[in-house]
Design an enzyme around this catalytic site. Structure first.
Site, PDB file in Angstrom:
ATOM      1  N   SER A 140    -125.568  -8.948   0.715  1.00 45.10           N
ATOM      2  CA  SER A 140    -124.645  -9.474   1.725  1.00 45.10           C
ATOM      3  C   SER A 140    -124.136 -10.889   1.425  1.00 45.10           C
ATOM      4  CB  SER A 140    -125.356  -9.497   3.071  1.00 45.10           C
ATOM      5  OG  SER A 140    -124.614 -10.244   3.987  1.00 45.10           O
ATOM      6  N   ARG A 143    -114.048 -14.398  -1.082  1.00 47.61           N
ATOM      7  CA  ARG A 143    -114.543 -13.408  -2.040  1.00 47.61           C
ATOM      8  C   ARG A 143    -113.691 -13.281  -3.294  1.00 47.61           C
ATOM      9  NH1 ARG A 143    -116.310  -8.788   2.343  1.00 47.61           N
ATOM     10  NH2 ARG A 143    -118.045 -10.020   3.156  1.00 47.61           N
TER      11      ARG A 143
END
Ligand code: FAD
Length: 648
Positions: free
Chosen positions: A285, A338
């Protein structure tokens, strides 16, 4: 072009949604009982929508592939869900969440939709707390928050590393209540094979009972697809094995436009690929980046020794480590978004600084955090993720840094929808990851759960009602219409064709080949030349599939190879459209990085003058022919700038 009306309500940004709801058409309680709605998917988006529509009084039929709604892919979500509650009093607001999301998506999303998402984010938390979702709490009992990428505030609500599971249990309990009441009828183990169109509107579906193999026809006044993303085109991804793009692709072939297919998210913190026989990748995660620091050896010779097993990461001195995200993006550091973090990892590995035996890994190190906070605190925050890592890699991440590498994770592209989340097919609505969503060219962490639940609990129950209000005089649809017969026949023929090929190549072997083409040419770094190559190779592979695939067994009863073949046939077309879309977009933005369009220091170079639009592809028949439509993006409430994560 006339077809692409985004239906954004007029007025100031902050009032658009309130005004929409004030003036929308409603259906009275007695008439709701006369209206049937089909929901495909029981993840957070579909589960929440089906429960809410049932609670409103509509007749709902809900379908899913798994044996229980609780096993939808949403259950895998680990890190958390965003909301602009500003509980930590660190400067958050609805506007800031809206701003971060538009900026994070590299200015390729629709302002009005994103603002609504930020606005209802707070309702989601209240709704879920009322359902009993056990969000993490601080010592004093208040809901706790942590940080996710692309934000300077802590706005992520979480339930350890199981946020998706807990939220899905909440949605499932709401759904179960409606199933028990009789307003929702649940069909598990069903795969939607096609949409049935009657007089230009979506009026039903053909589903396959994957246990008996039988085809079934179901009719309704409207259909909602909440069938998740298409990341599994790449074969290896962090998605659940059953996640697929077929429902969306079938809708595309019936006239729903497919938007931004090339916008896929590559997540920086996944367990690296370890062999040819692997069929699934595991996510670590993003929440781990709150406390973990990402680095590679600063000296190539150290990296080489590590790769050969002659040196351990714990033996590398502090001054010989390159915390490259902290170095390149001082303001956001390890919490850079990301797309940026993934590319930075690739850059270091391509330059020869990667670790692990393949050289395609970087470290995520908790030593600092453990020294500062103690092992107990880290265990309480991420215990289940650490355990999962140890089980897979057989290394103890409390003692040695984790190894991570980017992998396919999420698809920002999906079926084009207007402000009402209605596709270009009247009566066909799309929610959650299946629509082209609010995330532009890059999704920020913890925003998918927010979007799925926003669509399901707070948007679709209103907007679908607006559509259904003029359907009250349309009697219940019957499945004996010729359109149902015809669509079922076409589905049956497709299945029969697949079974009749009896070739030599397994479905997985062809899917793996497709995955490699996609990863190498339509992955983290794309070029004109490689995209053209990808299109050529995919067309060849598609021919090979239809000539030489081997699908054992029969259409009667359970046949997982047949299920996979049906989905792969669609991926072999969708993959080509993704490459085509990437080729068409001559700029770099978010997750779409064209090597030809980058700054001197390797950052994405957008071209707002020519590419500030949503690309929406219309199926034009034949062997994957398509026509590009453009929805121009207008930014009235946000100043469009070059994304900057180096300074605040
Ligand atoms: C490992 C992992 C961790 C993640 N962690 C987070 C996180 O912490 N925070 C965050 O915001 N996001 C996270 N995400 C992303 C997020 O989980 C997903 O985007 C989100 O759950 C998608 O929800 P959905 O309801 O749109 O679809 P899904 O949950 O994928 O549900 C799809 C549903 O559609 C059904 N379906 C699909 N096709 C058909 C068909 N043809 N016929 C019938 N039924 C069909 C399936 O059975 C399922 O019920 C994570 C993703 C992954 C892979």
């Amino acid at each position: 072009m006339a077809k692409l009306d985004s239906k954004i309500p007029k007025g100031p940004l902050a009032d658009k949604w309130t005004n929409y709801k004030a003036y929308q058409n409603l259906v009275n309680p007695a008439n709701k009982r006369k209206i049937d709605v089909i929901v495909i998917g029981t993840g957070l988006a579909g589960g929440a929508a089906a429960a809410s529509l049932g609670e409103l009084g509509f007749n709902v039929k809900v379908f899913c592939i798994q044996d229980s709604p609780r096993r939808a892919h949403s259950i895998a979500a680990q890190g958390g869900i965003n909301a602009a509650k500003n509980y930590p009093n660190d400067g958050d607001s609805v506007y800031r969440l809206f701003y971060d999301t538009v900026k994070g998506g590299d200015y390729r999303s629709r302002e009005a939709n994103v603002y609504r998402l930020a606005e209802v984010s707070n309702n989601i938390i209240d709704q879920c707390v009322a359902q009993g979702v056990p969000f993490a709490r601080e010592y004093g009992g208040l809901l706790d928050n942590r940080s996710f990428g692309g934000a300077l505030v802590s706005r992520t609500f979480y339930a350890r590393g199981q946020t998706g599971q807990q939220l899905l249990l909440g949605a499932y309990s709401a759904l179960s209540k409606e199933i028990n009441k009789g307003s929702v009828k649940l069909y598990t183990r069903r795969e939607m094979m096609d949409i049935v169109m009657v007089d230009g509107r979506a009026r039903g579906v053909i589903v396959r009972n994957i246990v008996s193999g039988k085809l079934e026809k179901h009719a309704a006044h409207a259909v909602l697809l909440a069938t998740g993303g298409y990341g599994n085109v790449f074969f290896l991804s962090t998605n659940a094995m059953n996640s697929n793009g077929s429902a969306a692709w079938r809708a595309y072939k019936r006239g729903a436009f497919f938007a931004n297919p090339c916008f896929v998210q590559i997540h920086p913190t996944c367990i690296p690929v370890h062999g040819d026989f692997q069929s699934k990748l595991t996510l670590m995660s993003e929440s781990l980046r709150n406390d973990g620091r990402i680095w590679v050896p600063a000296k190539k010779e150290d990296a080489e020794k590590i790769r050969k097993g002659e040196l351990k990461p714990t033996q590398i001195a502090e001054e010989d480590r390159d915390y490259y995200l902290e170095r390149r993006y001082p303001a956001f550091g390890n919490l850079a978004p990301r797309d940026i973090s993934s590319r930075a990892a690739k850059e270091r590995c391509d330059a020869g600084f990667g670790v692990g035996n393949t050289g395609l890994a970087v470290y995520l190190d908790f030593a600092d955090a453990i020294n500062r906070l103690g092992k107990n605190v880290i265990e309480a925050r991420y215990g289940n993720l650490f355990q999962m890592y140890e089980k897979i890699v057989d290394e103890n991440p409390y003692e040695t840094p984790m190894m991570i590498y980017p992998a396919i994770h999420y698809t920002m592209g999906g079926l084009w929808v207007d402000y009402e989340l209605q596709s270009t097919i009247p009566g066909l609505f799309v929610g959650g990851e299946a629509n082209f969503s609010d995330h532009g060219a890059n999704r920020l962490g913890a925003s998918a759960l927010m979007q799925g639940l926003s669509d399901g609990y707070f948007v679709l129950p209103y907007t679908m009602q607006n559509y259904l209000a003029d359907q009250i005089n349309v009697p219940h649809f019957k499945t004996d219409l010729p359109e149902f017969e015809q669509t079922e026949k076409e589905v049956q023929e497709r299945i029969d064709k697949l079974l009749s090929i009896k070739g030599e190549k397994t479905v997985d072997s062809i899917h793996k080949k497709l995955g490699l083409i996609m990863w190498d040419f339509v992955g983290m770094a794309r070029t004109k030349e490689n995209l053209e190559k990808a299109i050529k190779e995919i067309i060849e592979l598609r021919k090979e599939f239809w000539k030489n695939v081997k699908v054992p067994g029969s259409k009667d009863g359970m046949n997982t190879e047949l299920e996979k073949a049906i989905r792969l046939a669609d991926y072999l077309e969708l993959g080509e459209l993704m490459a085509k879309d990437a080729l068409e977009r001559n700029e770099s933005c978010g997750g779409h990085f064209r090597e030809e369009f980058q700054t001197e220091d390797g950052e994405a170079m957008r071209n707002d003058k020519d590419y500030s639009f949503v690309s929406a592809w219309e199926y034009a028949g034949g062997d994957n022919k398509s026509k590009l439509h453009k929805e121009a993006l207008k930014f009235e409430f946000i100043e469009v700038k070059t994304r900057n994560y180096k300074t605040a």
